[in-house]
Design a protein around this motif. Structure first.
Motif, PDB file in Angstrom:
ATOM      1  N   PRO A   1      28.819  60.657 -70.147  1.00 39.95           N
ATOM      2  CA  PRO A   1      29.593  61.336 -69.105  1.00 39.95           C
ATOM      3  C   PRO A   1      31.017  60.812 -69.125  1.00 39.95           C
ATOM      4  O   PRO A   1      31.241  59.614 -69.269  1.00 39.95           O
ATOM      5  CB  PRO A   1      28.886  60.923 -67.821  1.00 39.95           C
ATOM      6  CG  PRO A   1      28.200  59.643 -68.160  1.00 39.95           C
ATOM      7  CD  PRO A   1      27.872  59.685 -69.613  1.00 39.95           C
ATOM      8  N   PRO A   2      31.990  61.705 -69.015  1.00 40.40           N
ATOM      9  CA  PRO A   2      33.368  61.219 -68.965  1.00 40.40           C
ATOM     10  C   PRO A   2      33.609  60.558 -67.616  1.00 40.40           C
ATOM     11  O   PRO A   2      33.344  61.146 -66.567  1.00 40.40           O
ATOM     12  CB  PRO A   2      34.190  62.510 -69.105  1.00 40.40           C
ATOM     13  CG  PRO A   2      33.276  63.598 -68.628  1.00 40.40           C
ATOM     14  CD  PRO A   2      31.866  63.142 -68.848  1.00 40.40           C
TER      15      PRO A   2
ATOM     16  N   ARG B   1      26.909  69.823 -55.387  1.00 42.92           N
ATOM     17  CA  ARG B   1      27.482  69.921 -56.721  1.00 42.92           C
ATOM     18  C   ARG B   1      28.163  68.605 -57.093  1.00 42.92           C
ATOM     19  O   ARG B   1      28.082  68.131 -58.204  1.00 42.92           O
ATOM     20  CB  ARG B   1      28.481  71.073 -56.755  1.00 42.92           C
ATOM     21  CG  ARG B   1      28.486  71.788 -58.092  1.00 42.92           C
ATOM     22  CD  ARG B   1      29.300  73.072 -58.043  1.00 42.92           C
ATOM     23  NE  ARG B   1      28.727  74.100 -57.206  1.00 42.92           N
ATOM     24  CZ  ARG B   1      29.382  74.657 -56.179  1.00 42.92           C
ATOM     25  NH1 ARG B   1      30.587  74.276 -55.858  1.00 42.92           N
ATOM     26  NH2 ARG B   1      28.801  75.605 -55.481  1.00 42.92           N
ATOM     27  N   GLN B   2      28.816  68.016 -56.117  1.00 43.94           N
ATOM     28  CA  GLN B   2      29.550  66.775 -56.363  1.00 43.94           C
ATOM     29  C   GLN B   2      28.638  65.642 -56.855  1.00 43.94           C
ATOM     30  O   GLN B   2      29.052  64.824 -57.657  1.00 43.94           O
ATOM     31  CB  GLN B   2      30.213  66.351 -55.057  1.00 43.94           C
ATOM     32  CG  GLN B   2      31.364  65.408 -55.230  1.00 43.94           C
ATOM     33  CD  GLN B   2      32.198  65.327 -53.971  1.00 43.94           C
ATOM     34  OE1 GLN B   2      31.716  65.537 -52.867  1.00 43.94           O
ATOM     35  NE2 GLN B   2      33.454  65.017 -54.136  1.00 43.94           N
ATOM     36  N   VAL B   3      27.410  65.602 -56.375  1.00 46.31           N
ATOM     37  CA  VAL B   3      26.511  64.530 -56.814  1.00 46.31           C
ATOM     38  C   VAL B   3      25.621  64.982 -57.957  1.00 46.31           C
ATOM     39  O   VAL B   3      24.667  64.300 -58.319  1.00 46.31           O
ATOM     40  CB  VAL B   3      25.634  64.015 -55.657  1.00 46.31           C
ATOM     41  CG1 VAL B   3      26.485  63.399 -54.582  1.00 46.31           C
ATOM     42  CG2 VAL B   3      24.758  65.112 -55.089  1.00 46.31           C
ATOM     43  N   GLY B   4      25.931  66.147 -58.535  1.00 43.79           N
ATOM     44  CA  GLY B   4      25.211  66.575 -59.722  1.00 43.79           C
ATOM     45  C   GLY B   4      23.898  67.260 -59.442  1.00 43.79           C
ATOM     46  O   GLY B   4      22.979  67.211 -60.258  1.00 43.79           O
TER      47      GLY B   4
ATOM     48  N   VAL C   1      22.764  57.179 -61.716  1.00 42.45           N
ATOM     49  CA  VAL C   1      23.264  57.027 -60.344  1.00 42.45           C
ATOM     50  C   VAL C   1      24.474  56.092 -60.330  1.00 42.45           C
ATOM     51  O   VAL C   1      25.462  56.343 -59.631  1.00 42.45           O
ATOM     52  CB  VAL C   1      22.138  56.513 -59.426  1.00 42.45           C
ATOM     53  CG1 VAL C   1      22.686  56.194 -58.051  1.00 42.45           C
ATOM     54  CG2 VAL C   1      21.040  57.554 -59.311  1.00 42.45           C
TER      55      VAL C   1
ATOM     56  N   LEU D   1      27.400  57.939 -61.452  1.00 44.43           N
ATOM     57  CA  LEU D   1      27.845  58.853 -60.397  1.00 44.43           C
ATOM     58  C   LEU D   1      28.695  58.099 -59.373  1.00 44.43           C
ATOM     59  O   LEU D   1      29.767  58.555 -58.971  1.00 44.43           O
ATOM     60  CB  LEU D   1      26.631  59.481 -59.710  1.00 44.43           C
ATOM     61  CG  LEU D   1      26.940  60.265 -58.450  1.00 44.43           C
ATOM     62  CD1 LEU D   1      27.597  61.586 -58.796  1.00 44.43           C
ATOM     63  CD2 LEU D   1      25.698  60.504 -57.618  1.00 44.43           C
TER      64      LEU D   1
ATOM     65  N   ARG E   1      32.069  57.443 -60.713  1.00 47.11           N
ATOM     66  CA  ARG E   1      32.899  58.631 -60.771  1.00 47.11           C
ATOM     67  C   ARG E   1      33.407  59.006 -59.379  1.00 47.11           C
ATOM     68  O   ARG E   1      34.570  59.338 -59.193  1.00 47.11           O
ATOM     69  CB  ARG E   1      32.093  59.780 -61.357  1.00 47.11           C
ATOM     70  CG  ARG E   1      32.963  60.824 -62.012  1.00 47.11           C
ATOM     71  CD  ARG E   1      32.161  62.051 -62.300  1.00 47.11           C
ATOM     72  NE  ARG E   1      31.646  62.624 -61.084  1.00 47.11           N
ATOM     73  CZ  ARG E   1      30.460  63.195 -60.967  1.00 47.11           C
ATOM     74  NH1 ARG E   1      29.653  63.245 -61.992  1.00 47.11           N
ATOM     75  NH2 ARG E   1      30.087  63.703 -59.826  1.00 47.11           N
TER      76      ARG E   1
ATOM     77  N   ASP F   1      37.122  59.539 -58.100  1.00 50.43           N
ATOM     78  CA  ASP F   1      37.564  60.839 -57.583  1.00 50.43           C
ATOM     79  C   ASP F   1      38.046  60.758 -56.148  1.00 50.43           C
ATOM     80  O   ASP F   1      39.036  61.375 -55.773  1.00 50.43           O
ATOM     81  CB  ASP F   1      36.410  61.853 -57.641  1.00 50.43           C
ATOM     82  CG  ASP F   1      36.117  62.284 -59.066  1.00 50.43           C
ATOM     83  OD1 ASP F   1      36.902  61.915 -59.948  1.00 50.43           O
ATOM     84  OD2 ASP F   1      35.109  62.983 -59.293  1.00 50.43           O
TER      85      ASP F   1
END
Lengths: 347, 688
Positions: free
Chosen positions: B341-342, B493-496, B547, B550, B553, B557
């Motif tokens: 994941p970037p 969506r933000q947490v996938g 996790v 996440l 990220r 963000d």
């Protein structure tokens, strides 16, 4: 945000409904959807509705009045004139049964609703707040439990005479909630220490809202079972009160008084007993079906009405009907979270 | 012990275990054809995630599975077939020739009998000795596993022992009859790191003294790397790879092993993003055709979905993968074959001193009364759960709060989350002193402080659909309906997660997904500080990596600050900017994460760091260990002087003249050098 692959393998991805309303459906809509998806619950609801139609619309079908006797027909079996026959003084049993049904439907449902709601509220508040709230409320519950309810009712009844059936419902409900409240309290105490309740507290959710949103739904299985039992119980305890001259008094009738009068004559004059009894059984059974459906709809681990599995539900239509809803009417079946699939074989 | 090392002791061939399924459904497999060989005196590590069948395999070897399990295949101990052996024929073998060390030592001892009696019973069942001799031997055994004052320990009941002591006693009981084979099922999972290090050491001693072979079942690659000679990796009820420990960690030939190694954060290096293995393990009740790992495998080919590859390979290195040879030849790093994941680079932040403080805690204390008496409850003592905690978090920063169980981490958290006046000390959140907050102000401030709990299955209401769960903090703030409707899909969506899953209930999600829901709920009101209470310790390694990525990220963000509480130092090192170490309710060391981890100044931090096993056999063998003696003292008494003194290796080595300061004065946090963000509360911070 497409980099997280875990969501790709969600268990049994459900087909996304094309007509999804704006915003995700809340619990209310989901539960309603599941409830409507449970055919037995719908059948129960339709039955209760039909009983109401019969009770309130039926009297217009027959020329006879429930109180006025027909002296030409004493203790006649069912006939074209008197559909359910007549009783010892010539009253039309059909008209009487319908009149009784009116009373019992309203009393049964309202008493169950009021007593369960009161029990849930008192029990949950006592368990959730603890401390002095708990002590005071539980003292009240214990006091109510030791007071002989009939004695109180006979003492109170002269003041309430004339205030009609709603006072009667309130009285019946008032003497029927204590044990349920105690059970709800102990369930609440264990729920209140769970992390999701703590999480809600830390999010700033108000206590009463936590009770309504988190605690009561998690005791719903018990509450619903308890309420459905209370329906039948209320109809029968109304009879006992009527015996003391309070509540439904002659010439007015209820299913309870009809049954009480007809029991001894059932072997010889079965129409005096079986029509009333049959309707009562039908009523209680239908309420049980609704309760079962509601319980399954509120419990996400019950598989009966899960939307994702609805395609599979087309198949059981071909199966022979179950014997008179027997499995639904049986006691609480709380599905364990670990084996949600194991207990649906009966429906 | 008499036979030479190297001959096969235990051979398991094609072991299959099926559990009776729920009514109306077929049996559910738990183990699907496992082959294992344990040679005399060697340690075999079995590693795998939860549900991979590793514990069931161990229990099947001992014949301890319940009646609902159908066991097929062959388990031979020294040539004697054990599967299908009647119970009374198995009894003399169990305990005498092979013994088990269970995960939870509390339930493995009978609570109503003394420890000594239980060990004596184990001894006398298998050999004719008189009570006195058996007692003497029991005391020797307790001495062997390092229990102080064995004579008194024999008279103790299990509840009087701490977790580590019980596990030692369990090991003593297991080796009582000089077994040829010891099975240890997650022997240290329930224990703290420093106690884990002690118990692993005892296990090594016990093995050396008895010469027994050891089968060590664990989910922790670090423990396996440090203990095992050979390793078997299990996935979905099968051994997918087995090899010597160095070979396996250096050149894994199965993509799953490779993923596992890449998914573990390491305490010795601050890596980039971890390699998450996509997806969740396939449910055992409905395994797909072909390789069970195919659904998660980055190297999957069409042939993987048709047939399950058998274990194959050369030189004792077996791998059940059709592309094993390719992997062996190329030897790629995990990040090369798994999609990475970037992780956006954190925006350049102003220096720490210029950033706004989010949370500042000074001298926080919390005591709980100890009550006794049944009718009139009296306060007979106090538990000093938190006794001098200092925390400092600036905007956009992650503070790792580290400590063993009982160090007061959770109490500290709840004191913060209450947003009320602390017993003593001062909590300042976003510049506001919580002692002076009105109810309405506290309610407003709650939106800025959210929490993610350890166990997502407990922290999410099972009867609320996920959409409602995520919307709850918004509704608690009376957010308008349209905002809630817009925000919930956005958060998911933000947490996938798929926003369409908002209508599902928690039980329809896996553990990792539930933790994402928890995180989404916490983010709903855009908090400035997120408290993460052991957010990944209930998750499997491969899911944990996802996790953690996440969280990293989201931090980049959204620029929120984290208070990250964990007992797992590797995870803290991976995620935190600063770290704060607690011991017995007190902050003992605090500072920038690489400073604390690379140059720890407090002896407790040093011991803690050295106790963390590394998932790298060579490094694990080479590193120096600081073993702490004993257990943390009880928090019910207040100690004069330094409270770490009783276990402190530095104090033990000091000359008498320098000890008095430790005994008399409680150390105050002092900076390593003026202006350096690294404080330690030790009188002798630089003595090793």
């Amino acid at each position: 945000m497409t980099d997280v692959p875990e969501s790709l393998t969600a268990p049994a991805p459900a087909p996304v409904a094309a007509r999804r309303p704006p915003g995700p459906p809340g619990r209310g809509r989901l539960v309603l959807g599941r409830l409507l998806g449970a055919r037995w619950a719908v059948a129960g609801a339709v039955t209760v509705l039909l009983l109401f139609v019969l009770a309130f619309g039926g009297p217009y079908l027959t020329p006879w009045d429930y109180a006025a006797p027909d002296y030409t027909a004493l203790r006649q079996p069912p006939s074209a004139a008197h559909w359910f026959g007549t009783n010892g003084i010539g009253q039309d049993v059909f008209a009487q049964t319908l009149r009784g049904l009116q009373k019992s439907l309203v009393i049964g449902l309202l008493v169950a609703l009021f007593s369960t709601a009161l029990a849930a509220l008192v029990g949950a508040c006592a368990g959730y707040f603890g401390g002095w709230t708990d002590r005071l409320l539980m003292f009240l519950v214990d006091l109510m439990l030791v007071l002989p309810s009939f004695l109180v009712i006979t003492m109170v009844s002269p003041q309430l005479k004339g205030s009609g059936w709603i006072a009667f419902v309130a009285l019946l409900a008032l003497f029927n909630w204590m044990i349920t409240a105690r059970v709800v309290r102990s369930m609440t105490i264990s729920l209140a220490s769970r992390e999701f309740v703590r999480a809600a507290q830390f999010m700033g959710v108000r206590p009463l809202r936590i009770i309504l949103r988190h605690i009561l739904p998690n005791t719903a299985s018990f509450l619903i079972t308890d309420a459905t039992i209370a329906v039948g119980g209320a109809v029968m305890s109304e009879t006992a009160l009527s015996y003391f001259g309070f509540g439904v008094r002659a010439p007015d009738v209820s299913l309870g008084t009809l049954l009480a009068a007809g029991t001894s004559e059932a072997p010889v004059f079965p129409w005096l007993f079986y029509f009333a009894a049959g309707l009562l059984v039908l009523f209680v059974l239908a309420v049980n079906l609704i309760g079962d459906g509601l319980r399954d709809a509120l419990d996400p681990t019950a598989e009966a009405a899960r939307p994702a599995r609805r395609p599979r539900r087309a198949r059981p239509a071909a199966r022979p009907a179950l014997p008179a809803g027997a499995p639904e009417a049986s006691g609480p079946r709380r599905p364990g979270p670990t084996t949600p699939r194991s207990n649906r074989s009966s429906s | 012990m008499s036979t030479a090392v190297g001959t096969d002791l235990l051979t398991v061939r094609d072991l299959r275990v099926d559990f009776a399924g729920p009514r109306g459904r077929g049996p559910v497999p738990a183990v699907r054809g496992v082959d294992l060989t344990v040679r005399r005196g060697e340690t075999l590590g079995i590693v795998g995630e939860s549900g991979s069948g590793k514990s069931v395999t161990a229990l099947a070897v001992l014949g301890l599975l319940p009646g609902t399990a159908a066991v097929r295949g062959s388990v031979r101990l020294d040539g004697q077939e054990l599967v299908g052996l009647p119970r009374d024929a198995l009894a003399p073998i169990r305990g005498r020739r092979m013994a088990m060390v269970f995960q939870d030592p509390l339930s493995a001892f009978t609570p109503v009998h003394r420890i000594g009696d239980q060990i004596v019973e184990a001894l006398r069942i298998h050999r004719r000795t008189d009570r006195g001799a058996a007692r003497k031997r029991a005391a020797e055994l307790l001495d062997l596993v390092g229990i102080p004052d064995p004579g008194r320990a024999l008279e103790s009941f299990p509840h009087e022992f701490s977790g580590g002591m019980r596990q030692r006693a369990m090991i003593a009981m297991a080796v009582a009859n000089d077994p040829d084979l010891l099975l240890a099922d997650e022997p240290t999972t329930a224990l703290d790191v420093t106690i884990q290090a002690q118990v692993l050491d005892v296990l090594r001693t016990a093995r050396r003294e008895t010469g027994a072979a050891l089968v060590l079942v664990s989910h922790d690659l670090g423990v396996i790397a440090g203990m095992a000679d050979r390793v078997a990796v299990m996935y979905a009820g099968r051994v997918v790879e087995s090899a010597g420990v160095d070979e396996l960690f250096a050149r894994p030939r199965h993509p799953y092993t490779l993923g596992l190694i890449g998914a573990v954060p390491r305490v010795d290096a601050r890596g980039g993003p971890l390699v998450p293995i996509p997806g969740a393990p396939a449910p055992m009740a409905a395994l797909p055709a072909g390789c069970p790992f195919a659904g998660r495998c980055p190297l999957v080919q069409d042939r993987c979905r048709t047939a399950e590859p058998p274990p194959a390979g050369t030189g004792g290195h077996l791998s059940a993968c059709v592309r094993a040879d390719e992997l062996a030849a190329r030897g790629p790093a995990p990040a090369e074959i798994y999609p990475m994941p970037p992780v956006p680079a954190a925006p350049p932040a102003p220096p720490r001193e210029e950033r706004a403080p989010v949370l500042r805690v000074t001298g926080l204390t919390k005591t709980f009364p100890v009550l006794s008496g049944s009718v009139f409850r009296r306060r007979t003592g106090e538990v000093y759960a938190v006794d001098g905690v200092d925390l400092d978090i600036r905007a956009g920063e992650t503070l790792g709060l580290v400590g063993e169980s009982g160090s007061g981490k959770s109490t500290t958290l709840f004191e913060l989350l209450n947003l009320a006046k602390p017993e003593s000390g001062r909590i300042e959140f976003l510049g506001q002193d919580t002692a002076a907050l009105s109810r309405a102000a506290a309610h407003r401030l709650r939106a800025e402080l959210q929490i993610v709990f350890q166990d997502p299955t407990a922290a999410l209401d099972p009867r609320l659909p996920v959409g409602d769960i995520v919307a709850e903090p918004l509704r608690a703030r009376r957010a308008p309906r349209e905002l809630v409707a817009r925000r919930v899909p956005e958060l998911l969506r933000q947490v996938g997660l798929d926003p369409a899953h908002a209508a599902r209930y928690p039980h329809q999600f896996s553990g990792g997904q539930l933790q994402r829901v928890s995180i989404a709920r916490a983010l709903a009101v855009r908090p400035r500080l997120l408290v993460l209470d052991e957010p990944v310790s209930a998750l499997d390694v491969s899911v944990q990596a996802g996790v953690l990525n996440l969280l990293q990220r989201l931090k980049a963000d959204l620029g929120i600050a984290y208070l990250f509480v964990s007992h797992d130092l590797s995870v803290v090192r991976h995620l935190a900017d600063r770290v704060s170490v607690m011991y017995l309710g007190r902050t003992v060391e605090q500072g920038e994460v690489s400073a604390v981890f690379d140059r720890p100044r407090h002896p407790y931090t040093r011991a803690l760091l050295s106790a963390v096993p590394l998932p790298d056999p060579a490094a694990e063998r080479a590193r120096e260990r600081v073993l702490l003696p004993g257990d943390p003292p009880s928090p019910t008494e207040r100690h004069t002087g330094c409270r770490f003194r009783t276990r402190c290796p530095v104090y033990a080595a000091l000359a008498d003249g320098r000890r008095t300061v430790c005994e008399q004065r409680s150390p105050v946090p002092a900076e390593a050098a003026p202006g350096v963000d690294h404080t330690a509360a030790c009188h002798h911070p630089d003595v090793r």
